[in-house]
Enzyme design. Sequence first.
Site, PDB file in Angstrom:
ATOM      1  N   THR A   1       0.823  -1.212   0.000  1.00  0.00           N
ATOM      2  CA  THR A   1       0.000   0.000   0.000  1.00  0.00           C
ATOM      3  C   THR A   1       0.857   1.261   0.000  1.00  0.00           C
ATOM      4  OG1 THR A   1      -0.184   0.058   2.415  1.00  0.00           O
ATOM      5  CG2 THR A   1      -1.867  -1.192   1.223  1.00  0.00           C
ATOM      6  N   ASP A   2       0.228   2.367  -0.393  1.00  0.00           N
ATOM      7  CA  ASP A   2       0.905   3.663  -0.388  1.00  0.00           C
ATOM      8  C   ASP A   2       0.557   4.420   0.896  1.00  0.00           C
ATOM      9  OD1 ASP A   2      -1.693   4.645  -0.764  1.00  0.00           O
ATOM     10  OD2 ASP A   2      -1.364   5.144  -2.875  1.00  0.00           O
ATOM     11  N   LYS A   3       0.948   5.673   0.966  1.00  0.00           N
ATOM     12  CA  LYS A   3       0.717   6.474   2.170  1.00  0.00           C
ATOM     13  C   LYS A   3      -0.769   6.609   2.501  1.00  0.00           C
ATOM     14  CE  LYS A   3       2.109  10.777   4.327  1.00  0.00           C
ATOM     15  NZ  LYS A   3       2.850  12.023   4.188  1.00  0.00           N
TER      16      LYS A   3
ATOM     17  N   GLY B   1      -2.884   4.256   2.149  1.00  0.00           N
ATOM     18  CA  GLY B   1      -3.406   2.948   2.537  1.00  0.00           C
ATOM     19  C   GLY B   1      -4.042   2.182   1.388  1.00  0.00           C
ATOM     20  N   ILE B   2      -3.863   2.671   0.164  1.00  0.00           N
ATOM     21  CA  ILE B   2      -4.418   2.035  -1.031  1.00  0.00           C
ATOM     22  C   ILE B   2      -3.288   1.293  -1.734  1.00  0.00           C
ATOM     23  CG2 ILE B   2      -5.497   2.496  -3.280  1.00  0.00           C
ATOM     24  CD1 ILE B   2      -6.677   5.059  -1.977  1.00  0.00           C
TER      25      ILE B   2
END
Length: 149
Positions: free
Chosen positions: A15-17, A19-20
């Site tokens: 995930t990225d920052k 949360g995706i």
Amino acid sequence: MRTNEIEVLVNWGDTDKAGIVYYPNYFKWFDIAGHQFFRSCNLSPSKLEEERQIIVPLLDARCNFEKPLLYDDVITIRSTVEEVNNKTIKLKHEVFKEETRTAHGYELRGWVKQTSEEIKAEPIPKDVITILTENVPPTDKSPKTWFNA
């Protein structure tokens, strides 16, 4: 056409920052699903290389993102032969969270003979075309197989 399915647990590092799931992970999962697809029909890349001096390099890939995925989601990647041409195989990949499709795309792979002297695309043999174009539904996923990719 032949189909195979794998399940993947979305890890924190996927995930990225926000949360995706970070988009390059779809291509990583497509690669894993493609290799599992070839294994499921007894055409594993290592076996092809060892027995036929054939590699299946990636020539093109695409992904359309429809819905976000989050940490701890369990996803299913369904891989289906979409086209078999003279020297290429196109695998369609669909990503599902439960019954909802979240992304879809494809990988185009070449059928390439690799020797110590050269690398050259070759026609796909009839026995392989038969295997790839058989109407084989996805394998039963019970019990669950987890790929922490």
